[in-house]
Write an enzyme that holds these catalytic residues in place. Structure first.
Site, PDB file in Angstrom:
ATOM      1  N   SER A 422     -30.438  -4.943 -14.941  1.00  0.00           N
ATOM      2  CA  SER A 422     -29.699  -3.720 -14.803  1.00  0.00           C
ATOM      3  C   SER A 422     -28.675  -3.586 -12.823  1.00  0.00           C
ATOM      4  O   SER A 422     -27.824  -5.097 -13.426  1.00  0.00           O
ATOM      5  CB  SER A 422     -30.605  -2.811 -14.723  1.00  0.00           C
ATOM      6  OG  SER A 422     -29.768  -1.607 -14.512  1.00  0.00           O
ATOM      7  N   ASP A 433     -18.426 -14.295 -11.362  1.00  0.00           N
ATOM      8  CA  ASP A 433     -16.577 -14.312 -11.842  1.00  0.00           C
ATOM      9  C   ASP A 433     -16.302 -14.163 -11.172  1.00  0.00           C
ATOM     10  O   ASP A 433     -15.305 -14.966 -11.383  1.00  0.00           O
ATOM     11  CB  ASP A 433     -16.379 -12.733 -12.392  1.00  0.00           C
ATOM     12  CG  ASP A 433     -17.183 -13.164 -14.009  1.00  0.00           C
ATOM     13  OD1 ASP A 433     -18.324 -13.869 -14.504  1.00  0.00           O
ATOM     14  OD2 ASP A 433     -16.946 -12.056 -14.483  1.00  0.00           O
ATOM     15  N   LYS A 447     -30.038  -6.690 -19.377  1.00  0.00           N
ATOM     16  CA  LYS A 447     -30.069  -5.395 -19.425  1.00  0.00           C
ATOM     17  C   LYS A 447     -29.247  -4.569 -19.007  1.00  0.00           C
ATOM     18  O   LYS A 447     -29.161  -4.483 -18.009  1.00  0.00           O
ATOM     19  CB  LYS A 447     -31.185  -4.548 -18.327  1.00  0.00           C
ATOM     20  CG  LYS A 447     -31.788  -3.131 -18.876  1.00  0.00           C
ATOM     21  CD  LYS A 447     -32.406  -2.693 -17.842  1.00  0.00           C
ATOM     22  CE  LYS A 447     -32.510  -0.527 -18.020  1.00  0.00           C
ATOM     23  NZ  LYS A 447     -31.498  -0.329 -16.826  1.00  0.00           N
TER      24      LYS A 447
END
Length: 523
Positions: A422, A433, A447
């Site tokens: 999460s 990224d 998740k």
């Protein structure tokens, strides 16, 4: 002890095939060891992910575990189960309304009712449900009722269910049938429809009993009354300590990860469930509890812990681990209301001590507040998207961007593992990224979803997955997990909570190797 033997066999999964896993799991089911069966099936599915029989057995074990867990919850027993038909139906209406309005995927009311019928059918075959609600009812009459439920109401065979009012009508009919056949009151029946509705959603959506709701908000605030442990039942052996929180009563008494609780105040807990033992440990602040501990399989001793308010620190460790190269280490165990403040304090302290690079450890971090993850990431990313969310309802669609002020530009290595979930995965996705650092460890949990808590009647709440989140490049790894830049074979090393073992920890060694390369040390 058959259960513990089967679980040990399942752990050595290189020599276990599907049929062996099914035999082991079904043997645990026959002992009503639902959590043990779940472990076996989940382990097997890691290797045989497409086996439909394993998936069905896992689902069956999970549903039975949910029924048992409800009936071990005092707040369910005292507040929800005794409800009148009208009160229980009003709670059921809250469930239907919220799921249909806010769940991330569209779910028909017919599907929700069908899964409630399935849950009731299973409950009528579950011994704990029978013991609590059907004392004196003959097995023959119970089985007759189960057949009628299947023949008349399975998949809504009697009448179509197109909206909430149809659902209420069907549940009223089922209540009447249960009362006529075996004298089962409406409260337990309707609760199976309330809780069973979530069986067709994802693993992160549920109805929270008053007790579970209180626990959830305690975790968000980072505080609870207890002795400061995270434990898990190992049938026949006791409660294995998975975490001992720093500065907690348990830590002060010398308890550590791997210890086994075998008795609580003289009550043997080697064959109890995790929830049953948790109930024994629960008490008011200032009261004491005596634990019998087995360490390393042969040494047994007793400790007495005084229950008190325990603060859950988001930043469990913040220290310089290589003063020559200025490498700091921060261990983060969750994302709570106090996380940003703790992170700011840790960074300032480490900066004053000469920090020039950071190892940020979110291994075994299950996540928490989305807002906390975003604010912490904003400390390290100076511009661009941090994360975006997309849901079925427009107010669940959002894009969160970094602000330039107050950004730390130090090199980062982020440590993740299979239990980083999460909010931890939001951090990993953004770091990866933006090429803001190197992600080291093992693939994350997977998740990639957002849960929202909706208050409901009678002290309950409804937790629903309302959106999925996406990394800055638009990627999402739900049920897949994010791959690290550098994969490390973790071996048998167990990461200590509230401490760091620089030389024994292979992930930290890999991170140190990266951060001591010339491009970092010559900055």
């Amino acid at each position: 002890m058959l259960s513990s033997q089967l679980l040990r066999a399942a752990e050595d999964f290189a020599v276990v095939d599907v049929q062996s896993a099914l035999r082991n799991g079904e043997a645990l089911e026959s002992e009503k060891d639902w959590s043990g069966a779940i472990k076996v099936y989940e382990s097997a599915l890691e290797q045989f992910s497409n086996d439909e029989t394993l998936k069905l057995r896992l689902r069956y074990a999970k549903l039975n575990f949910s029924i048992e867990r409800r009936y071990l919850d005092d707040s369910f027993q005292t507040t929800l189960k005794p409800m009148s038909q009208e009160a229980a139906l009003s709670l059921y209406d809250d469930v239907l309304t919220n799921v249909q309005s806010y769940f991330v995927s569209s779910i028909s009311v017919s599907t929700l009712v069908s899964h409630g019928t399935e849950s009731l059918w299973l409950a009528l075959g579950h011994q704990r449900f029978i013991d609590e609600n059907l004392f004196g009812a003959s097995p023959e009459r119970i089985e007759k009722l189960r057949r009628k439920l299947y023949d008349l109401y399975w998949n809504n065979k009697v009448k179509p269910v197109n909206h909430r009012f149809d659902a209420q009508s069907v549940v009223r009919e089922v209540c009447k049938l249960c009362d006529n056949e075996i004298g089962l009151s409406s409260g337990p029946v309707i609760m199976e429809y309330c809780f069973g509705a979530f069986n067709c959603l994802d693993d992160y959506s549920s109805i929270l009993t008053p007790g579970r709701r209180k626990d959830l908000y305690g975790n968000i605030k980072g505080e609870f009354v207890g002795i400061g442990i995270v434990m898990e039942s190992e049938s026949g052996k006791g409660m294995a300590l998975k975490q001992v929180l720093p500065e907690s009563p348990a830590a002060e008494q010398g308890l550590k990860r791997g210890d086994m609780i075998t008795a609580v105040d003289g009550t043997d807990c080697r064959n109890l469930t995790t929830q049953e033992t948790a109930d024994l440990l629960t008490g008011k602040a200032g009261s004491s509890v005596q634990l019998t501990i087995n360490r390393d399989g042969f040494r047994t001793f007793q400790v007495t812990c005084q229950r008190r308010q325990v603060q859950i620190k988001s930043v469990a460790v913040a220290k310089i681990i290589d003063s020559q190269n200025g490498i700091a280490y921060i261990q983060m165990t969750g994302f709570q209301q106090n996380t940003v403040r703790e992170m700011d304090e840790a960074l300032q302290k480490l900066h004053q001590q000469g920090m020039r690079a950071l190892i940020w450890d979110v291994r075994e971090n299950p996540g928490g507040l989305l807002t906390a993850a975003i604010e912490v990431l904003d400390r390290f990313i100076d511009e661009g998207v941090i994360v975006s969310t997309k849901g079925r309802v427009s107010d669940q669609n959002a894009t969160y961007r970094a602000r330039q002020n107050g950004t730390w530009g130090i090199p980062i290595v982020l440590l993740i593992d299979e239990n980083s979930a999460s909010a931890s995965e939001i951090v990993a996705g953004a770091i990866k990224d933006h090429r803001r650092g190197t992600v080291v460890g093992r693939k994350s949990y997977g998740k990639w979803s957002v849960q929202t808590i909706f208050d409901a009647r009678f002290g309950t709440s409804i937790r629903l997955t309302t959106a999925r989140f996406y990394s800055p490049n638009g990627s999402t790894w739900g049920s897949i997990g994010l791959e690290p830049d550098v994969v490390v074979d973790h071996g048998s090393f167990e990461r200590p909570i509230g401490d760091v073992d620089v030389y024994a920890d292979p992930d930290i060694q890999a991170a140190m190797k990266i951060l001591t390369q010339p491009e970092f040390t010559q900055r």
